[in-house]
Design a protein around this motif. Structure first.
Motif, mmCIF file in Angstrom:
data_model
loop_
_atom_site.group_PDB
_atom_site.id
_atom_site.type_symbol
_atom_site.label_atom_id
_atom_site.label_comp_id
_atom_site.label_asym_id
_atom_site.label_seq_id
_atom_site.Cartn_x
_atom_site.Cartn_y
_atom_site.Cartn_z
ATOM 1 N N UNK A 4 0.828 -1.185 0.000
ATOM 2 C CA UNK A 4 0.000 0.000 0.000
ATOM 3 C C UNK A 4 0.868 1.242 0.000
ATOM 4 N N UNK A 5 0.247 2.377 0.262
ATOM 5 C CA UNK A 5 0.974 3.641 0.243
ATOM 6 C C UNK A 5 1.722 3.851 1.553
ATOM 7 N N UNK A 6 2.916 4.432 1.449
ATOM 8 C CA UNK A 6 3.705 4.726 2.634
ATOM 9 C C UNK A 6 3.414 6.109 3.191
ATOM 10 N N UNK A 7 2.869 6.990 2.360
ATOM 11 C CA UNK A 7 2.599 8.358 2.782
ATOM 12 C C UNK A 7 1.568 8.966 1.842
ATOM 13 N N UNK A 8 0.988 10.108 2.216
ATOM 14 C CA UNK A 8 0.028 10.759 1.313
ATOM 15 C C UNK A 8 0.669 11.128 -0.027
ATOM 16 N N UNK A 9 -0.173 11.278 -1.042
ATOM 17 C CA UNK A 9 0.276 11.709 -2.366
ATOM 18 C C UNK A 9 0.059 13.208 -2.463
ATOM 19 N N UNK A 10 1.122 13.921 -2.783
ATOM 20 C CA UNK A 10 1.062 15.371 -2.767
ATOM 21 C C UNK A 10 0.550 15.983 -4.055
ATOM 22 N N UNK A 11 0.430 17.305 -4.082
ATOM 23 C CA UNK A 11 -0.154 18.007 -5.230
ATOM 24 C C UNK A 11 0.706 17.996 -6.486
ATOM 25 N N UNK A 12 1.954 17.552 -6.386
ATOM 26 C CA UNK A 12 2.816 17.509 -7.566
ATOM 27 C C UNK A 12 2.724 16.178 -8.314
ATOM 28 N N UNK A 13 1.890 15.274 -7.843
ATOM 29 C CA UNK A 13 1.744 13.972 -8.505
ATOM 30 C C UNK A 13 1.058 14.114 -9.856
ATOM 31 N N UNK A 14 1.360 13.177 -10.748
ATOM 32 C CA UNK A 14 0.755 13.123 -12.083
ATOM 33 C C UNK A 14 0.246 11.711 -12.326
ATOM 34 N N UNK A 15 -0.940 11.630 -12.901
ATOM 35 C CA UNK A 15 -1.505 10.348 -13.325
ATOM 36 C C UNK A 15 -1.047 10.070 -14.750
ATOM 37 N N UNK A 16 -0.309 8.983 -14.940
ATOM 38 C CA UNK A 16 0.148 8.570 -16.270
ATOM 39 C C UNK A 16 -0.571 7.285 -16.656
ATOM 40 N N UNK A 17 -1.494 7.411 -17.591
ATOM 41 C CA UNK A 17 -2.278 6.271 -18.065
ATOM 42 C C UNK A 17 -1.651 5.769 -19.360
ATOM 43 N N UNK A 18 -1.273 4.510 -19.366
ATOM 44 C CA UNK A 18 -0.482 3.936 -20.452
ATOM 45 C C UNK A 18 -1.363 3.147 -21.423
ATOM 46 N N UNK A 19 -1.428 3.626 -22.659
ATOM 47 C CA UNK A 19 -1.890 2.846 -23.816
ATOM 48 C C UNK A 19 -3.293 2.274 -23.713
ATOM 49 N N UNK A 20 -4.219 3.036 -23.158
ATOM 50 C CA UNK A 20 -5.612 2.586 -23.148
ATOM 51 C C UNK A 20 -6.263 3.019 -24.462
ATOM 52 N N UNK A 21 -5.926 2.284 -25.518
ATOM 53 C CA UNK A 21 -6.323 2.618 -26.888
ATOM 54 C C UNK A 21 -7.208 1.527 -27.475
ATOM 55 N N UNK A 22 -7.862 1.884 -28.567
ATOM 56 C CA UNK A 22 -8.653 0.902 -29.298
ATOM 57 C C UNK A 22 -7.780 -0.260 -29.798
ATOM 58 N N UNK A 23 -6.506 0.015 -30.045
ATOM 59 C CA UNK A 23 -5.556 -1.000 -30.498
ATOM 60 C C UNK A 23 -5.508 -2.190 -29.560
ATOM 61 N N UNK A 24 -5.654 -1.919 -28.243
ATOM 62 C CA UNK A 24 -5.534 -2.960 -27.228
ATOM 63 C C UNK A 24 -6.875 -3.347 -26.610
ATOM 64 N N UNK A 121 9.192 13.835 -20.598
ATOM 65 C CA UNK A 121 9.962 14.512 -19.547
ATOM 66 C C UNK A 121 9.698 16.020 -19.518
ATOM 67 N N UNK A 122 9.655 16.704 -20.665
ATOM 68 C CA UNK A 122 9.311 18.131 -20.607
ATOM 69 C C UNK A 122 7.922 18.395 -20.015
ATOM 70 N N UNK A 123 6.961 17.544 -20.331
ATOM 71 C CA UNK A 123 5.625 17.716 -19.752
ATOM 72 C C UNK A 123 5.651 17.518 -18.243
ATOM 73 N N UNK A 124 6.359 16.494 -17.793
ATOM 74 C CA UNK A 124 6.456 16.245 -16.354
ATOM 75 C C UNK A 124 7.160 17.398 -15.645
ATOM 76 N N UNK A 125 8.192 17.951 -16.286
ATOM 77 C CA UNK A 125 8.882 19.099 -15.703
ATOM 78 C C UNK A 125 7.951 20.306 -15.620
ATOM 79 N N UNK A 126 7.163 20.520 -16.670
ATOM 80 C CA UNK A 126 6.216 21.640 -16.690
ATOM 81 C C UNK A 126 5.194 21.508 -15.569
ATOM 82 N N UNK A 127 4.785 20.263 -15.289
ATOM 83 C CA UNK A 127 3.800 20.006 -14.240
ATOM 84 C C UNK A 127 4.439 19.927 -12.856
#
Length: 205
Positions: A4-24, A121-127
């Motif tokens: 499980x989680x070791x600590x709360x998730x802070x406001x700098x977190x990003x949700x990265x959803x991988x390849x949920x496409x019609x292809x798959x 990486x540039x997007x993650x840096x921007x966020x």
């Protein structure tokens, strides 16, 4: 599996959803049969943090010859998945997720890891990202490849156990077991309910 989680998730977190496409999706050329089971969980998270959600899309080459080495061998076997033969709509996100983009952003990649995209990486840096919450497909291929790269770059990595899937049940189970045994300091595996309760972000509805 997992601690499980070791600590709360802070406001700098990003949700990265991988390849949920019609292809798959079921009916696609590379189906992940139980993707529909995890889709409502991903929809819930994306709806909670659309402005901090990134969707990766796996983009095959136009022809096998466009890529080197064993990639060429793979697409020589799967020519129907190259862009020369593939229906373009199969590269799109599944319909349930399209409504979140924008503000969610798309990251196109040609390799397994989402970090193979020059835009990630540039997007993650921007966020200002310091944490990645991973969802999507497939646990034992693109999720795993992305996870290792994320660890190498120093991100806190959280895998949503009930929001990842694979076309191989054995592969899926093996990866989750491995994560609980071998990477428990750098990777956390938790249910979405725990993740949503722990995530503190101004973007959350």
């Amino acid at each position: 599996m997992g601690q499980g989680l070791r600590s709360p998730i802070g406001p700098r977190a990003v949700h990265l959803c991988v390849d949920m496409q019609q292809l798959f999706a079921p009916g696609g050329p590379w189906p992940t049969p139980w993707a529909p089971r995890i889709l409502p969980v991903i929809v819930e998270l994306a709806g909670r943090v659309p402005g901090r959600t990134l969707f990766s899309r796996f983009i095959p080459p136009h022809a096998p010859e466009a890529l080197p080495g064993t990639w060429r061998q793979l697409y020589s076997k799967w020519r129907e998945v190259t862009q020369a033969q593939l229906a373009p709509e199969l590269l799109e996100l599944v319909p349930e997720l399209r409504r979140f983009s924008p503000p969610a952003q798309l990251v196109d990649k040609t390799r397994y890891s989402a970090f193979s995209s020059p835009s990630l990486l540039p997007l993650l840096a921007h966020l200002g990202a310091d944490t990645l919450v991973l969802t999507g497909a497939e646990t034992d291929v693109c999720i795993l490849a992305t996870l290792f790269d994320a660890v190498d770059y120093g991100f806190r990595v959280v895998v949503a156990r009930d929001a990842v899937c694979s076309s191989s049940d054995a592969g899926h189970d093996a990866v989750l077991h491995m994560l609980s045994q071998r990477l428990s300091i750098q990777v956390e595996v938790a249910e979405m309910e725990e993740i949503l309760s722990a995530w503190r972000t101004a973007d959350a509805a």
